[in-house]
Every structure is written in C-alpha cells, then in structure tokens.
Design a protein around this motif. Sequence first.
Motif, PDB file in Angstrom:
ATOM      1  N   VAL A   1       0.836  -1.112   0.152  1.00 20.12           N
ATOM      2  CA  VAL A   1      -0.092   0.052   0.130  1.00 20.12           C
ATOM      3  C   VAL A   1       0.843   1.507  -0.136  1.00 20.12           C
TER       4      VAL A   1
ATOM      5  N   ALA B   1       0.783   5.303   1.117  1.00 21.28           N
ATOM      6  CA  ALA B   1       0.187   6.417   1.638  1.00 21.28           C
ATOM      7  C   ALA B   1       1.089   7.694   1.274  1.00 21.28           C
ATOM      8  N   GLY B   2       1.683   8.295   2.031  1.00 24.06           N
ATOM      9  CA  GLY B   2       2.305   9.634   1.269  1.00 24.06           C
ATOM     10  C   GLY B   2       3.471   9.337   0.499  1.00 24.06           C
ATOM     11  N   GLY B   3       3.816   8.410   0.733  1.00 23.77           N
ATOM     12  CA  GLY B   3       5.065   7.921  -0.259  1.00 23.77           C
ATOM     13  C   GLY B   3       6.288   8.368   0.118  1.00 23.77           C
ATOM     14  N   THR B   4       6.630   8.969   1.245  1.00 21.31           N
ATOM     15  CA  THR B   4       7.931   9.712   1.556  1.00 21.31           C
ATOM     16  C   THR B   4       9.116   8.906   1.747  1.00 21.31           C
ATOM     17  N   TRP B   5       8.564   7.557   2.496  1.00 23.22           N
ATOM     18  CA  TRP B   5       9.710   6.500   2.386  1.00 23.22           C
ATOM     19  C   TRP B   5       9.639   5.641   1.229  1.00 23.22           C
ATOM     20  N   LEU B   6       8.437   5.249   0.803  1.00 26.25           N
ATOM     21  CA  LEU B   6       8.534   4.332  -0.392  1.00 26.25           C
ATOM     22  C   LEU B   6       9.388   4.720  -1.719  1.00 26.25           C
TER      23      LEU B   6
ATOM     24  N   LEU C   1      11.716  14.097  12.328  1.00 29.67           N
ATOM     25  CA  LEU C   1      12.956  15.252  11.786  1.00 29.67           C
ATOM     26  C   LEU C   1      12.646  15.366  10.268  1.00 29.67           C
TER      27      LEU C   1
ATOM     28  N   THR D   1       2.264  10.310   6.173  1.00 28.32           N
ATOM     29  CA  THR D   1       0.745  10.065   7.095  1.00 28.32           C
ATOM     30  C   THR D   1       1.026   9.450   8.359  1.00 28.32           C
TER      31      THR D   1
ATOM     32  N   ASN E   1       4.004   6.232   9.039  1.00 30.70           N
ATOM     33  CA  ASN E   1       4.823   6.445  10.072  1.00 30.70           C
ATOM     34  C   ASN E   1       4.768   4.994  11.015  1.00 30.70           C
TER      35      ASN E   1
ATOM     36  N   LEU F   1      -3.677  -0.659   8.051  1.00 31.32           N
ATOM     37  CA  LEU F   1      -3.940   0.157   9.236  1.00 31.32           C
ATOM     38  C   LEU F   1      -4.990   1.165   8.826  1.00 31.32           C
TER      39      LEU F   1
HETATM   40  C1  LIG Z   1      13.547  13.757   5.011  1.00 31.39           C
HETATM   41  C2  LIG Z   1      12.875  12.681   5.817  1.00 31.39           C
HETATM   42  C3  LIG Z   1      12.949  12.582   7.097  1.00 31.39           C
HETATM   43  C4  LIG Z   1      12.238  11.351   7.713  1.00 31.39           C
HETATM   44  N1  LIG Z   1      12.317  11.383   9.314  1.00 31.39           N
HETATM   45  C5  LIG Z   1      11.716  10.482  10.011  1.00 31.39           C
HETATM   46  C6  LIG Z   1      11.929  10.357  11.517  1.00 31.39           C
HETATM   47  O1  LIG Z   1      12.421  11.359  11.715  1.00 31.39           O
HETATM   48  N2  LIG Z   1      11.166   9.261  11.827  1.00 31.39           N
HETATM   49  C7  LIG Z   1      10.750   8.349  10.977  1.00 31.39           C
HETATM   50  O2  LIG Z   1      10.026   7.499  12.027  1.00 31.39           O
HETATM   51  N3  LIG Z   1      10.603   8.337   9.598  1.00 31.39           N
HETATM   52  C8  LIG Z   1      11.173   9.307   9.030  1.00 31.39           C
HETATM   53  N4  LIG Z   1      11.391   9.332   7.944  1.00 31.39           N
HETATM   54  C9  LIG Z   1      10.540   8.131   7.129  1.00 31.39           C
HETATM   55  C10 LIG Z   1       9.231   8.132   6.633  1.00 31.39           C
HETATM   56  O3  LIG Z   1       9.179   9.211   5.505  1.00 31.39           O
HETATM   57  C11 LIG Z   1       8.261   8.544   7.519  1.00 31.39           C
HETATM   58  O4  LIG Z   1       8.144   7.623   8.409  1.00 31.39           O
HETATM   59  C12 LIG Z   1       6.708   8.651   6.988  1.00 31.39           C
HETATM   60  O5  LIG Z   1       5.880   9.011   8.208  1.00 31.39           O
HETATM   61  C13 LIG Z   1       6.210   7.682   6.371  1.00 31.39           C
HETATM   62  O6  LIG Z   1       4.865   7.958   6.025  1.00 31.39           O
HETATM   63  P1  LIG Z   1       4.236   7.837   4.576  1.00 31.39           P
HETATM   64  O7  LIG Z   1       2.858   7.976   4.551  1.00 31.39           O
HETATM   65  O8  LIG Z   1       5.093   8.749   3.475  1.00 31.39           O
HETATM   66  O9  LIG Z   1       4.361   6.127   4.270  1.00 31.39           O
HETATM   67  P2  LIG Z   1       4.814   5.616   2.705  1.00 31.39           P
HETATM   68  O10 LIG Z   1       6.256   5.876   2.152  1.00 31.39           O
HETATM   69  O11 LIG Z   1       3.696   5.718   1.875  1.00 31.39           O
HETATM   70  O12 LIG Z   1       4.599   4.047   3.480  1.00 31.39           O
HETATM   71  C14 LIG Z   1       5.610   3.428   4.383  1.00 31.39           C
HETATM   72  C15 LIG Z   1       5.480   2.129   4.685  1.00 31.39           C
HETATM   73  O13 LIG Z   1       4.225   1.877   5.276  1.00 31.39           O
HETATM   74  C16 LIG Z   1       3.573   1.181   4.562  1.00 31.39           C
HETATM   75  N5  LIG Z   1       1.900   1.810   4.851  1.00 31.39           N
HETATM   76  C17 LIG Z   1       1.627   3.047   4.928  1.00 31.39           C
HETATM   77  N6  LIG Z   1       0.484   3.130   5.240  1.00 31.39           N
HETATM   78  C18 LIG Z   1       0.181   1.946   5.620  1.00 31.39           C
HETATM   79  C19 LIG Z   1      -1.228   1.411   6.040  1.00 31.39           C
HETATM   80  N7  LIG Z   1      -2.141   2.271   6.446  1.00 31.39           N
HETATM   81  N8  LIG Z   1      -1.463   0.256   6.379  1.00 31.39           N
HETATM   82  C20 LIG Z   1      -0.494  -0.608   6.304  1.00 31.39           C
HETATM   83  N9  LIG Z   1       0.807  -0.290   5.826  1.00 31.39           N
HETATM   84  C21 LIG Z   1       0.865   1.130   5.462  1.00 31.39           C
HETATM   85  C22 LIG Z   1       3.874   1.105   3.181  1.00 31.39           C
HETATM   86  O14 LIG Z   1       3.300   0.063   2.405  1.00 31.39           O
HETATM   87  C23 LIG Z   1       5.260   1.237   3.330  1.00 31.39           C
HETATM   88  O15 LIG Z   1       5.782  -0.050   3.656  1.00 31.39           O
HETATM   89  C24 LIG Z   1      11.632  10.375   7.095  1.00 31.39           C
HETATM   90  C25 LIG Z   1      11.754  10.421   5.794  1.00 31.39           C
HETATM   91  C26 LIG Z   1      12.106  11.436   5.034  1.00 31.39           C
HETATM   92  C27 LIG Z   1      11.966  11.506   3.469  1.00 31.39           C
END
Ligand SMILES: Cc1cc2nc3c(=O)[nH]c(=O)nc-3n(C[C@H](O)[C@H](O)[C@H](O)COP(=O)(O)OP(=O)(O)OC[C@H]3O[C@@H](n4cnc5c(N)ncnc54)[C@H](O)[C@@H]3O)c2cc1C
Length: 277
Positions: free
Chosen positions: A30, A32-37, A100, A110, A114, A167
């Motif tokens: 899945v 979500a925000g894609g910031t990690w993916l 951070l 999202t 996270n 989730l």
């Molecule tokens: C500059 C930068 C700084 C960061 N700093 C931090 C930090 O300080 N602490 C930290 O913890 N992380 C950090 N991150 C990592 C990450 O970006 C964050 O944890 C962010 O909150 C992930 O959320 P997302 O919505 O972008 O997730 P996505 O990148 O979309 O997904 C992350 C993972 O979660 C899964 N997923 C997403 N939503 C769901 C759901 N509802 N149910 C089941 N699985 C799901 C996805 O399949 C994927 O495996 C950082 C990233 C960047 C780019």
Amino acid sequence: MDLNTIEAIIPVRDRAELAAAHTGAAGSAVLAGGTWLFSCEQPHLRTLVDLTSLGWEPWTASAAGLRIAATCPVAELTAVPARPGWAAHPLLRQCVRALLASFKVRAVATVGGNVCLALPAGAMTSLAVALDGTAELWGADGSTRHLPVAELVVGDGRTALRPGEVLRAVDLPERALRARTAFRRTSLHRLGRSASLVTARLDEDGAFTLAVTAAVARPVVLHRPLPPAPAHAAAQVDAAVQEGPGWFDDVHGDPDWRRAVTLRAVAEVVEELGGAS
Ligand SMILES: Cc1cc2nc3c(=O)[nH]c(=O)nc-3n(C[C@H](O)[C@H](O)[C@H](O)COP(=O)(O)OP(=O)(O)OC[C@H]3O[C@@H](n4cnc5c(N)ncnc54)[C@H](O)[C@@H]3O)c2cc1C
C-alpha cells in the motif's frame, strides 16, 4: 526517486476495492504519503495500492477521544483544536515536531505510514503509545481487529500486520487525552533523528504511564497505579528494556549513550509530573 519496477499504481475508493487490490500477494504494497516508499529502491514491488484516494476524514474528535485516520498527514495533527480538558493536547505538536523532516515531508507523510514503517524513531508511534492508542486493522478477508499500537510495532521495521492487512485508524481515548503529560526527546544533533523519546502521562485517576521509543527497537511502556519515585522509575525502565528489546544501536546513537539519556529523561518526566522522591 523513480521506482522503475512499478507496473501499476491502483487508486482505491472503498473497502471492497481495497480488498480486491491489496490481497497481501508478493510484489504489492500500500502507498500512503510515499515519503519512504519513494526514498529508496523497492526492487521487490510491482504494484502500489494508493490509500489516499479512499478519502478518509483525517481526524475526528468526539466524546470517545480522537480518531486519527491512517492517511492523516502528520502535519495535520497540529490543526487539531484542543477540546476542554485535553491537557495532553501539546503532545500532538511535540510528536509532530519529533518527526525530523521538512514541512514539505510532514505535510505528505501520513500517521499510518509512520506507524507501519515501524522505525524506532517513529514519532507517530511515540504519540500513539504515550496516549494508549489503539490501531484499527482491516484484514484482506474483510475482518477488522484492534490492537494497541504498542503491540503493533514489534521491532525495527517490523509490525504485527498480517499479509494484506491495512491500518485504518488510530484511536486515542478521551481518558488519555485528559491526562497531564511530559515529553523529552534527545538526538545526537540539534536537527538529528530522535535517539530517545520519553513520555509520561498522569491520568485524572492518578494512574501513571511511561513510554520509551526511539532508544529501543519497539516501544517499552510501563503502566503503574501511581507515579513511582524518579529513581525507581528509571530502574524499572532499565530492567524492562534489558529484559525486552535492549538498547538500540544505529548511527543515531550508541546503546550506552541511549541508555544514559533515556534514564535521565525518565527521572525528569516522573519528577515533572510530581512523582514521589
Ligand atoms: C526527510 C525525511 C525524514 C524522515 N524522518 C523520519 C523520522 O524522523 N522518523 C521516522 O520514523 N521516519 C522518518 N522518515 C521516514 C518516513 O518518511 C516517515 O516514517 C513517514 O511517516 C512515512 O509515511 P508515508 O505516509 O510517507 O509512508 P509510505 O512511504 O507511503 O509507506 C511507508 C510504509 O508503510 C506502509 N504503509 C503505509 N500506510 C499503511 C497503512 N495504512 N497500512 C499498512 N501499511 C501502510 C507502506 O506500504 C510502506 O511499507 C523520514 C523520511 C524522510 C524522507
């Protein structure tokens, strides 16, 4: 970055479409925000199922507490107004700031992403465990189950999610939101990732909760009927970490240092909330 192995991004509009698209099959995740993916290669993935098209209300406040949708952008939590009696309200902003990242990342990342990424420094995990958050999990077979977020994150990058499970939301109970809280975050650098995050909560009935994240691979939470003495609380946290996940070791801090700063923070938060000395 471009993910060259992705063949399809599937937006879903309701639970039926989600269940059909996200079965837990290999090669699918899945989005979500894609910031990690989109921050690193995902060579094992072929399909992304986009949750943001579900149109979930980011958060809803009610007499039961605060319900945070998994797709709620992290930054959105700073817009949640304090309701009468929500003494714990500052913790929302404190935990948002503990992620951070720039405002651009916080606006897209999202809460669910996270928590489900399950990094030790997961600031939304810290928020949820501090306030007894419960995860609502949607199974691929149409089932729904509930799990404390403290039990959903089981290790560094590991969760108790079952294949195909998503989730849906994190529920923070009114009881915890009415509590007084204390917060300490430590990192190696002023703008560094959290190496230790300690919260304490004193409920209106006197019950006391201590939560440690970032310094450990999974949350360590202690519930006590009354606030302990600061030194006693530090010793209990130390024992719980040693018997449990151990002190975390990565580039953001050595285990010995993490132990030292965490135990000092534990004593401070207990004292701040009036723990007997
Ligand atoms: C500059 C930068 C700084 C960061 N700093 C931090 C930090 O300080 N602490 C930290 O913890 N992380 C950090 N991150 C990592 C990450 O970006 C964050 O944890 C962010 O909150 C992930 O959320 P997302 O919505 O972008 O997730 P996505 O990148 O979309 O997904 C992350 C993972 O979660 C899964 N997923 C997403 N939503 C769901 C759901 N509802 N149910 C089941 N699985 C799901 C996805 O399949 C994927 O495996 C950082 C990233 C960047 C780019």
